[in-house]
Motif scaffolding. Structure first.
Motif, PDB file in Angstrom:
ATOM      1  N   GLU A 231      -4.328   5.705  -1.664  1.00  0.00           N
ATOM      2  CA  GLU A 231      -5.353   5.160  -2.568  1.00  0.00           C
ATOM      3  C   GLU A 231      -5.632   3.684  -2.280  1.00  0.00           C
ATOM      4  O   GLU A 231      -6.620   3.136  -2.731  1.00  0.00           O
ATOM      5  CB  GLU A 231      -4.931   5.351  -4.025  1.00  0.00           C
ATOM      6  N   SER A 232      -4.746   3.081  -1.506  1.00  0.00           N
ATOM      7  CA  SER A 232      -4.945   1.666  -1.221  1.00  0.00           C
ATOM      8  C   SER A 232      -5.673   1.429   0.109  1.00  0.00           C
ATOM      9  O   SER A 232      -6.627   0.660   0.166  1.00  0.00           O
ATOM     10  CB  SER A 232      -3.603   0.957  -1.205  1.00  0.00           C
ATOM     11  N   CYS A 233      -5.214   2.082   1.191  1.00  0.00           N
ATOM     12  CA  CYS A 233      -5.814   1.797   2.507  1.00  0.00           C
ATOM     13  C   CYS A 233      -6.706   2.925   3.033  1.00  0.00           C
ATOM     14  O   CYS A 233      -7.407   2.742   4.014  1.00  0.00           O
ATOM     15  CB  CYS A 233      -4.734   1.470   3.532  1.00  0.00           C
ATOM     16  N   GLY A 234      -6.654   4.089   2.409  1.00  0.00           N
ATOM     17  CA  GLY A 234      -7.524   5.186   2.813  1.00  0.00           C
ATOM     18  C   GLY A 234      -7.009   6.036   3.962  1.00  0.00           C
ATOM     19  O   GLY A 234      -7.660   7.001   4.374  1.00  0.00           O
ATOM     20  N   ARG A 235      -5.837   5.700   4.507  1.00  0.00           N
ATOM     21  CA  ARG A 235      -5.278   6.514   5.583  1.00  0.00           C
ATOM     22  C   ARG A 235      -4.848   7.868   5.044  1.00  0.00           C
ATOM     23  O   ARG A 235      -4.621   8.022   3.831  1.00  0.00           O
ATOM     24  CB  ARG A 235      -4.078   5.806   6.214  1.00  0.00           C
ATOM     25  N   VAL A 236      -4.734   8.840   5.944  1.00  0.00           N
ATOM     26  CA  VAL A 236      -4.289  10.165   5.532  1.00  0.00           C
ATOM     27  C   VAL A 236      -2.763  10.173   5.507  1.00  0.00           C
ATOM     28  O   VAL A 236      -2.112   9.787   6.476  1.00  0.00           O
ATOM     29  CB  VAL A 236      -4.826  11.252   6.495  1.00  0.00           C
ATOM     30  N   LEU A 237      -2.210  10.613   4.378  1.00  0.00           N
ATOM     31  CA  LEU A 237      -0.747  10.612   4.220  1.00  0.00           C
ATOM     32  C   LEU A 237      -0.164  11.956   4.638  1.00  0.00           C
ATOM     33  O   LEU A 237      -0.724  13.011   4.334  1.00  0.00           O
ATOM     34  CB  LEU A 237      -0.387  10.319   2.765  1.00  0.00           C
ATOM     35  N   VAL A 238       0.954  11.891   5.335  1.00  0.00           N
ATOM     36  CA  VAL A 238       1.663  13.121   5.720  1.00  0.00           C
ATOM     37  C   VAL A 238       3.140  12.954   5.362  1.00  0.00           C
ATOM     38  O   VAL A 238       3.606  11.831   5.136  1.00  0.00           O
ATOM     39  CB  VAL A 238       1.481  13.440   7.233  1.00  0.00           C
ATOM     40  N   PRO A 239       3.880  14.081   5.311  1.00  0.00           N
ATOM     41  CA  PRO A 239       5.271  13.996   4.889  1.00  0.00           C
ATOM     42  C   PRO A 239       6.113  13.049   5.743  1.00  0.00           C
ATOM     43  O   PRO A 239       5.825  12.843   6.927  1.00  0.00           O
ATOM     44  CB  PRO A 239       5.762  15.434   5.044  1.00  0.00           C
ATOM     45  N   PRO A 240       7.145  12.507   5.159  1.00  0.00           N
ATOM     46  CA  PRO A 240       7.967  11.502   5.843  1.00  0.00           C
ATOM     47  C   PRO A 240       8.719  12.029   7.066  1.00  0.00           C
ATOM     48  O   PRO A 240       8.984  11.274   7.980  1.00  0.00           O
ATOM     49  CB  PRO A 240       8.953  11.041   4.774  1.00  0.00           C
ATOM     50  N   ASN A 241       9.022  13.314   7.076  1.00  0.00           N
ATOM     51  CA  ASN A 241       9.803  13.808   8.205  1.00  0.00           C
ATOM     52  C   ASN A 241       9.000  13.880   9.511  1.00  0.00           C
ATOM     53  O   ASN A 241       9.563  14.081  10.585  1.00  0.00           O
ATOM     54  CB  ASN A 241      10.451  15.159   7.885  1.00  0.00           C
ATOM     55  N   GLU A 242       7.713  13.724   9.381  1.00  0.00           N
ATOM     56  CA  GLU A 242       6.889  13.692  10.597  1.00  0.00           C
ATOM     57  C   GLU A 242       6.988  12.315  11.220  1.00  0.00           C
ATOM     58  O   GLU A 242       6.484  11.337  10.658  1.00  0.00           O
ATOM     59  CB  GLU A 242       5.434  13.979  10.257  1.00  0.00           C
ATOM     60  N   GLU A 243       7.620  12.235  12.319  1.00  0.00           N
ATOM     61  CA  GLU A 243       7.727  10.915  12.928  1.00  0.00           C
ATOM     62  C   GLU A 243       6.551  10.681  13.835  1.00  0.00           C
ATOM     63  O   GLU A 243       6.498  11.150  14.959  1.00  0.00           O
ATOM     64  CB  GLU A 243       9.052  10.797  13.668  1.00  0.00           C
ATOM     65  N   LEU A 244       5.615   9.952  13.338  1.00  0.00           N
ATOM     66  CA  LEU A 244       4.383   9.746  14.099  1.00  0.00           C
ATOM     67  C   LEU A 244       4.547   8.638  15.121  1.00  0.00           C
ATOM     68  O   LEU A 244       5.255   7.680  14.908  1.00  0.00           O
ATOM     69  CB  LEU A 244       3.240   9.400  13.160  1.00  0.00           C
ATOM     70  N   GLY A 245       3.870   8.862  16.216  1.00  0.00           N
ATOM     71  CA  GLY A 245       3.821   7.810  17.232  1.00  0.00           C
ATOM     72  C   GLY A 245       5.083   7.699  18.060  1.00  0.00           C
ATOM     73  O   GLY A 245       5.263   6.731  18.811  1.00  0.00           O
ATOM     74  N   ASN A 246       5.958   8.681  17.942  1.00  0.00           N
ATOM     75  CA  ASN A 246       7.161   8.619  18.781  1.00  0.00           C
ATOM     76  C   ASN A 246       7.108   9.639  19.896  1.00  0.00           C
ATOM     77  O   ASN A 246       6.415  10.606  19.827  1.00  0.00           O
ATOM     78  CB  ASN A 246       8.405   8.874  17.940  1.00  0.00           C
TER      79      ASN A 246
END
Ligand code: ZN
Length: 239
Positions: free
Chosen positions: A224-239
């Motif tokens: 709600e603050s930056c507009g990015r799409v949120l996904v669950p924490p266990n998804e390690e993005l960008g690794n």
């Protein structure tokens, strides 16, 4: 939706890798482009000043030719002056002499002006040549460095681009376009994991209910603050 989201997560991973490759090349591509433009501009300046010098030389030669002719006439008039018998003839001849001398003087000052203009253009030519050499050297070394970095990363980049081509057809066009828009606006990161109850992009704390919803992976939820799409924490993005 779960599948779409998982593909978006994959896409973000690939794009993050591609971004890393781009960062590795750094500002070199823009620098090389800029130098190429400078090179073109300087060549243009050099050509213009050299053309001007040629034109000035031509003009000076013409004027010098005219002065030579005037001087010959002047000598003739001076000789005739000894032979005149009447005052009227004398006045007419001296008038001619003065006119001719005036024309010569004017031509001479024209030559001086042209010489000055030539000096200015010679300076421009000299400076452009020095600059051209500097740009060429800089361009050569930067192009070489860029080539090296491109060749080092080319295969990896090609692999990721292939992966990207495989992922994108399975995501709806509207979702891709939404993703691309956020990605451009948010420095390449459109999909972020929830990190300890906060948005992984802007670190804004999320309502616990929202975090629960995100974990379900059954709809697109934006921070709600930056507009990015949120996904669950266990998804390690960008690794
Ligand atoms: Zn956020």
């Amino acid at each position: 939706m779960r599948e779409s989201l998982q593909r978006l997560i994959e896409l973000q991973k690939v794009d993050t890798k591609l971004l890393e490759i781009e960062e590795l090349r750094g500002s070199l591509p823009q620098e090389v482009d800029g130098l190429k433009k400078d090179l073109g501009d300087t060549k243009e300046t050099l050509k213009t000043s050299q053309d001007k010098i040629k034109a000035i030389d031509k003009k000076i030669r013409e004027i010098e030719g005219n002065i030579l002719q005037c001087n010959e006439k002047l000598d003739k008039y001076k000789e005739q002056l000894y032979a005149v018998t009447t005052n009227k003839e004398y006045d007419a001849l001296t008038h001619e002499l003065e006119t001719m001398q005036g024309a010569i003087n004017e031509s001479e000052s024209q030559i001086l002006e042209l010489m000055e203009e030539k000096d200015e253009n010679e300076e421009i030519t000299m400076n452009s040549k020095t600059l051209l050499e500097e740009i060429q050297q800089d361009l050569k070394s930067k192009s070489k460095e860029l080539k090296k970095r491109i060749s080092e990363t080319k295969n990896v980049e090609a692999d990721f681009l292939k992966k990207r081509d495989k992922i994108t057809p399975d995501i709806s066009k509207s979702l891709i376009s939404k993703y691309e828009k956020i990605k451009v606006a948010k420095n390449g990161r459109a999909i972020v994991p929830v990190v300890r109850g906060a948005c992984g992009g802007c670190f804004h704390t999320l309502p616990p209910q929202l975090v629960v919803e995100v974990k379900k992976l059954n709809k697109i939820i934006h921070c709600e603050s930056c507009g990015r799409v949120l996904v669950p924490p266990n998804e390690e993005l960008g690794n």
